[in-house]
Every structure is written in C-alpha cells, then in structure tokens.
Design an enzyme around this catalytic site. Structure first.
Site, mmCIF file in Angstrom:
data_model
loop_
_atom_site.group_PDB
_atom_site.id
_atom_site.type_symbol
_atom_site.label_atom_id
_atom_site.label_comp_id
_atom_site.label_asym_id
_atom_site.label_seq_id
_atom_site.Cartn_x
_atom_site.Cartn_y
_atom_site.Cartn_z
ATOM 1 N N ASN A 94 0.740 96.287 -30.929
ATOM 2 C CA ASN A 94 0.014 97.266 -30.023
ATOM 3 C C ASN A 94 -0.508 96.493 -28.875
ATOM 4 O O ASN A 94 -0.621 96.890 -27.501
ATOM 5 C CB ASN A 94 -0.506 98.451 -30.551
ATOM 6 C CG ASN A 94 -1.373 99.098 -29.277
ATOM 7 O OD1 ASN A 94 -0.804 99.734 -28.697
ATOM 8 N ND2 ASN A 94 -2.826 98.699 -29.380
ATOM 9 N N TYR A 161 4.544 92.211 -16.143
ATOM 10 C CA TYR A 161 4.639 93.529 -17.047
ATOM 11 C C TYR A 161 5.701 94.100 -17.606
ATOM 12 O O TYR A 161 6.325 94.127 -18.600
ATOM 13 C CB TYR A 161 3.498 94.496 -16.646
ATOM 14 C CG TYR A 161 3.215 95.496 -17.596
ATOM 15 C CD1 TYR A 161 2.270 95.429 -18.745
ATOM 16 C CD2 TYR A 161 4.073 96.896 -17.908
ATOM 17 C CE1 TYR A 161 1.971 96.646 -19.397
ATOM 18 C CE2 TYR A 161 3.770 97.915 -18.493
ATOM 19 C CZ TYR A 161 2.790 97.765 -19.529
ATOM 20 O OH TYR A 161 2.330 98.771 -20.441
ATOM 21 N N LYS A 165 7.815 93.771 -21.188
ATOM 22 C CA LYS A 165 8.007 94.795 -22.056
ATOM 23 C C LYS A 165 9.600 95.052 -22.061
ATOM 24 O O LYS A 165 10.138 95.394 -23.276
ATOM 25 C CB LYS A 165 7.654 96.265 -21.285
ATOM 26 C CG LYS A 165 6.210 96.346 -21.223
ATOM 27 C CD LYS A 165 5.371 96.318 -22.675
ATOM 28 C CE LYS A 165 4.063 96.421 -22.773
ATOM 29 N NZ LYS A 165 3.319 96.596 -23.938
#
Length: 256
Positions: A94, A161, A165
C-alpha cells in the site's frame, strides 16, 4: 459457509504504509476478521499512532519501521515476520506517495522518488513476501494501484504517478500468472480519489475538485474503508478463484 470465507483467524497479514489512511483502514479490516497484523511504516510516529489505534480495539498487531525503496530492508522485514510467526498469509503493498509536476519540467529526483516508492517498492514487497508464500504453497498479495493506472488524470499533471500505477497493475498480472499454480494469488485495487491526507491539497483546489467531481459519475470521493473492504475481499478465501485482477473502485470514473 459464506461467512467463513472471510474468516482470517490465525493468519498473518502485513500492510506497508499501514499507519494511516487506506493502509490503517485496511489493517483494521483484516484485524477485525481475525488476522494478526503487522504495520510496516516508514514514519515511526505515524506507525506508533496506527499501532495504538489497532491495539485500542484489542487487535493483535505490531509495528516494523520500513522504507519500501530499500530492497534489503523489505526482505529483512519479510524474514522477521516469518521467523516470529512461522508464516505470512497476506501482504498488502500500500505504501505510496503522490506528487505533481508538468512533464517537461519534472526534475529527475521527483520522477525517481515516485517511481521508487510506488513501483519499485511494490515489487520489492511482492518479491520478498511472495517468496515465503511460495515456499508455503499459499498466500494472497494485494497491491494498491489506482484508476490513474488506467486513465490519465486531469487537471493535475502527474506522469510519474500514472506511469507507476500502470506498472503496478501489469506487475500484478504478471506475477499472478507466474505464481497461480504455486498457490499464491496476486491482485490489485484501483481506487478513485479517496479522502486522505494525500488528496487533501488537490481537493482544496476548487478548480481541480470541480473537474474531479464532474468526471465522477457518483459525484463524490471515496473513503479509506471502502478500499479496505475491497482488499479484505481479495485477501480472503472469498476470492479464492480470483488472481491477476485489478478491482476498480472508482465511483464510476473510468466508465467514460
């Protein structure tokens, strides 16, 4: 029968970045269903606060300070957990950060920082805990991806980012394919904008927030508990047939 599928009694779960926000909510969910939870957190104060919150509810939990960008430290953490408990059943990758910068102006340092934490750290976590799961012939890994790995957000500029991802999603599918016949499932959750400290600055920008909500069919941000519920499902035996899946929890954002 079906209630038992969510029962995690006797299982050991590790949550990176587990001291607050989605990580802490996930740790709470796993603990509520019986798991012994290890919070792996880089910030000692945040980690202690998260641990205290878990213990205040009577859950069995402990804290490991961990920088997920340090592959040797991640391996040492996995080894320490297995040495103490004799097993690791669930690993939730996470830990992550969000920064913004126009692509043409982005400093190398910012690119590397986001990729190191959001992609390399996820791989190191999968590799280290996955090895022990493979030895045991069973286990469940859940990676926290993002709808940003599916679409390119606007109006904020965050190519690093988004790229990280997207990498997490494909890493998830790749390892799921490698490890499926050896008893280890690997899945991911792709959240929308969630009300956390990470999104606080963006949500405070009226132009950004207006665009976010206009592009979200449900017209709202998500809560950490809503992502934790997705992780709980994927981590449990209720998802025993599910691997290589990216569970999109985006309030409908990606339907358009």
């Amino acid at each position: 029968m079906f209630k038992q599928l969510f029962d995690l009694s006797g299982r050991v779960a590790v949550v990176t970045g587990g001291g607050r926000n989605i990580g802490l909510s996930t740790a709470m969910a796993l603990a509520e269903f019986g798991a012994k939870v290890v919070i792996a957190e880089i910030d000692p104060q945040v980690g202690e606060e998260g641990l205290a919150a878990l213990q205040a509810k009577g859950y069995e939990a402990e804290l490991h300070q961990l920088d997920v960008t340090n592959s040797k430290a991640v391996t040492a953490c996995a080894d320490a957990v297995v040495s103490k408990y004799g097993r690791v059943d669930i690993a939730v990758a996470n830990a992550g950060i969000a920064l913004g910068s126009p692509g043409e102006l982005m400093p190398d340092e910012q690119w590397h920082k986001v990729i190191d934490i959001n992609l390399h750290g996820v791989f190191y976590t999968n590799r280290a805990f996955g090895k022990h799961m493979l030895d045991a012939g069973k286990g469940s890994i859940v990676n926290i991806g993002s709808m940003s790995g599916i679409i390119s957000n606007k109006p904020q500029e965050q190519v690093h980012y988004n790229a990280a991802k997207a990498g997490v999603h494909h890493l998830t599918k790749s390892l799921a394919g490698e490890w499926a016949k050896r008893g280890v499932r690997v899945n991911a959750v792709a959240p929308t904008y969630i009300e956390t400290a990470m999104t606080k600055t963006g949500a405070a920008n009226p132009d950004w927030f207006k665009t976010w909500m206009e592009m979200t069919p449900m017209g709202r941000m998500g809560q950490p508990s809503e992502i934790a519920a997705c992780v709980l499902f994927l981590a449990s035996d209720a998802a025993s047939l599910v691997t290589g899946h990216v569970l999109v929890a985006d309030a409908g954002y990606t339907v358009w």
